[in-house]
Scaffold this active site. Sequence first.
Site, PDB file in Angstrom:
ATOM      1  CE  LYS A 151     105.450 -88.644  49.280  1.00 49.04           C
ATOM      2  NZ  LYS A 151     106.827 -88.194  48.999  1.00 49.04           N
ATOM      3  CB  SER A 155     107.086 -89.055  45.150  1.00 45.36           C
ATOM      4  OG  SER A 155     107.546 -88.647  46.436  1.00 45.36           O
ATOM      5  CB  SER A 200     109.433 -86.237  46.836  1.00 44.30           C
ATOM      6  OG  SER A 200     109.874 -87.131  45.858  1.00 44.30           O
TER       7      SER A 200
END
Lengths: 98, 519, 492
Positions: B84, B159, B183
Amino acid sequence: MALTPNDVADLARLARIELTDDELELLAPQLDVILESVAHVADVAADDIPPTSHALPLTNVFRPDVVRPSLPREDVLAGAPAAEQDRFRVPRILGEEG
Amino acid sequence: MSTSSTDTLHATAVELADRIATGQQSAVEIARAHLERIEAVEPSVHAFLHVDGARALEAAAAVDAKRGRGEALGPLAGVPLALKDVLTMTGAPTTCGSRILQGWHPPYNATVTQRLLDADLVILGKTNLDEFAMGSSTENSAYGPTHNPWDLDRIPGGSGGGSAAALAAFEAPLSIGTDTGGSIRQPASVTGTVGVKPTYGGTSRYGLVALASSLDQPGPCARTVLDAALLHQVIAGHDPRDSTSIDAPVPDVVSAARSGDVAGMRIGVVKELSGEGYAPGVEQRFHESVQLLSSLGAEIVEVSCPHFVYALPAYYLILPSEASSNLAKFDAMRFGLRVGDDGRLDAEQVMGATRQAGFGPEVKRRIIIGTYALSSGYYDAYYGQAQKVRTLISRDFEAAFAQTDVLISPSTPTTAFRLGEKVDDPLAMYMNDLCTIPSNLAGNASASFPVGLAPQDGLPVGLQVMAPPLADDRLYRVGAALERALTAQWGGPLLAQIPPLPVTSAEPVEGRVVAGALR
Amino acid sequence: MAYDEAMATYDPVLGLEVHVELNTASKMFCGCSTEFGAEPNTQTCEVCLGLPGSLPVVNATAIESAIRIGLALNCSIAEWCRFARKNYFYPDQPKNYQISQYDEPIAHDGFAEVEVDGKTYRIEIERAHMEEDTGKSLHVGGATGRIHGADYSLLDYNRSGVPLIEIVTKPIEGAGAKAPEVARAYVAMLRDLLRALGVSDVRMEQGSLRCDANVSLRPSPDAPLGTRTETKNVNSLRSVERAVRYEITRQAALLSDGGRVKQETRHWQEGSGTTSPGRSKEQAEEYRYFPDPDLVPVAPSRAWVEELRGTLPEPPALRLKRMSAEWGYSDLELRDVVNAGALNVIEATVAAGASPQSARKWWLTELARRANELGLELEETGVTPAQVAEIQALVEAGTINDKLARQVFDGVIAGEGTPAEVVESRGLAVVSDEGALGAAVDAAIEANPGVADKVRSGKVQAAGALIGAVMKQMQGKAEPNRVRELILERLG
């Protein structure tokens, strides 16, 4: 509580975000709705409840006073928007000094 | 996609690691297959912001060489992984999905990144996310949204939509997410993948660009429970550079994932996390799962966590407050974007202009709310009271865990919604995290596991398991039990049911850097 | 308005905030070196540059130092305290928040005593808390290289993250006209205490000890506190005294004219000896303090605190009592020594072998005069206690006399070497050749027959004129007592 665009402008100044008038007009009612919703935290009576700032009760986490290598200066300055004389170059600062 | 390539792409991380270790397949071949897949599906999925094929192949070649020398390999050596883009890695940009960090190359590795490199995982690139991890749909990325591989018109969650979509699109068998309010778990839920938020302090936050420091936690994402556990094992454990890191052994998540035995386990169903607002398909699959666990020997009890209803407002005070402070460093002085430095504007004006241009609307919204909530006149009513609610939520958990081993709920109230459906309604967007937020506030371990497709829309449904702090292994035990039983029911993994993605013809990827951030 | 006039009308109240840079090897929250004077940005990393993703970890030694400082100032040590973020944007502050302590300082409610002109003043300490230093900016362009009017600035973050302790007094009342001296004595006391604790280099000229002085006036000691100003940039003991005196006089003039004191930050201008207003802010400071979520609470165990208490140096009052007894100074002499801030140097000089009286003599006369002329602290004249002891030994051995010793000090300060080397290179040794000395005495008697007669007739004090003549002829390189002996021998 009704936040006005002016209130939002004050907050934005404090947060150093230059918002346009359009943004202020858009944001004020949005923030109002959000704030009204989050204000529900006040509904729960918690006068005698201690606040939690850390999820786990750790204390006294220290490191020994030992010098470790710093980053190479060229790496430090490589990401700078501007550099000069081995220092970070920044726009003039409206200073504290008289 | 050739058969052998499909076989490589659909293999689990465990299988891939085994093939590499036994010499059945080279790490380079595996990396190349994934890079080709990325080339083929990225135009429609957009899970990545940055892919460095040359570097991945080099890392894979190093693993093959290591094996050639007869050196011992770690359990995931040579397995491709997507990181990420909120964790730092040298030699690659870290953008956090924000314009303000476009092109920023951090001079240091996050602890998680370093552990992945040390364990010889092959990092393919950095995945897309909502700007600074603020969002539940990945639509807040400054570099365009990620699409859900199950239905490209739908959100992949957020997210960490990029990390979840990369798994579901078979671009990588493993990825790293970070979870501040869901997330990792919410994207896992809506993409039919596995996502685990470890106990706060279980994985290091060093090098994770902070959203809300007291809530953020990196964690493993995978297509199977055992893969997630092995990745968990690699990245978890004490880090002296993170003061909030727990100095205790990592729970034995791998054994738990191999066992999957829930007989005699007491599983609590949280009464407050159901009912109005929960899609029928979600509730249906959830209830079936409860019955399934019961049939596997678990004891099901209903528990009440009365203060969970206050979790959402408390979260949306604590998060913006911490974020407003954490994001103050993005000021155009030392790194990142600088706008308006014409020699006339002073530093303060350049900061204001840069933050105006560099931050998207959701980031601005939250910074302003946080600035407001921390102001002296409002601190007690907002931030102070939210911290007290946090205590009450922890106490709810403690009371519930006094009578249960784990708690369960749906991971999200609905399946994936359509892109654009909620962008103009922040409050509706915030509701996605209803079930996941309590564990971030209390710091306990929590995970989402796929439990089927909702009959109405054929989209994945996730089940959330919540375990007490430092009992992360229990998540894997429950997850593995569900996975084993459901896979048998379905006749294969859930992702075998995903519709095929449109594919563009693959080009050679060697030496090519896909700089998604520049699109 | 004159100071005395101001004091006849107003009662001053002080508040002093002293920032101390600790002398830990590494910074407060990262492993970068704190060494002063390194090349710009060579002692920085992702933590002290505030780069995204970096996290702070507290330096254990800094905590120890903070506790020891607190104990030495008779403070209570918190059983549980936290770091807070003080949020404000400023380019020298890389995170745009400073990690500090807010309502939970590590040490609080202490006191210290200082003596001015024989009177003891008790200074109540409100708190001592931990925080981190900022980077340093260099202002380019404009007329003066100062921040005002500069075209742009250059930032060096070597100092960013160096541990600081901020020591804050409660309002200091009852100092009256002695307020400037009390302020100075307090800072001097802190400096000595911190040095004795070994926790800081306490070098005001390098900024490792910095003082902000709050001053307010009120018509009488029982009136409510007046509006205060905070004067920053006060970076020497002398400036502390001068700045407080200036602010008292300035405020008194303002009030006497029917004006009002504006609550503001002012800056001490060393050159002009005045204070000037800082930049006025559009809105009140809103620091949005909250507990730093990246750090965990500090909860020093009582056992640890007691262990640290055991490492404290002798309390200043006890030390004074002991020295007075050991050195045999009169009360007056001791007071002069304390007021001159000469205790440490005299102690070191005595330790190096000089007698307490001779040590006192050199530091309070010759060296105090030089320090004063140069605007330096006693320690900063360039002469060490060991060198003073060596010079005194040379005097006692008869190699030089007191007058020649002054030239030796000149030589040492000028960097000409050790006292012995200066004596050698400047040819300062007294002439011990009795033949040359005798000839000079004979010549002086012959040249001053009237004076010689007076001495012969018993007016021994008249011999001074003859001694002077001999010393002049010998260019000072004679021992006056020996000269006197030779004169009296011949005229007795």
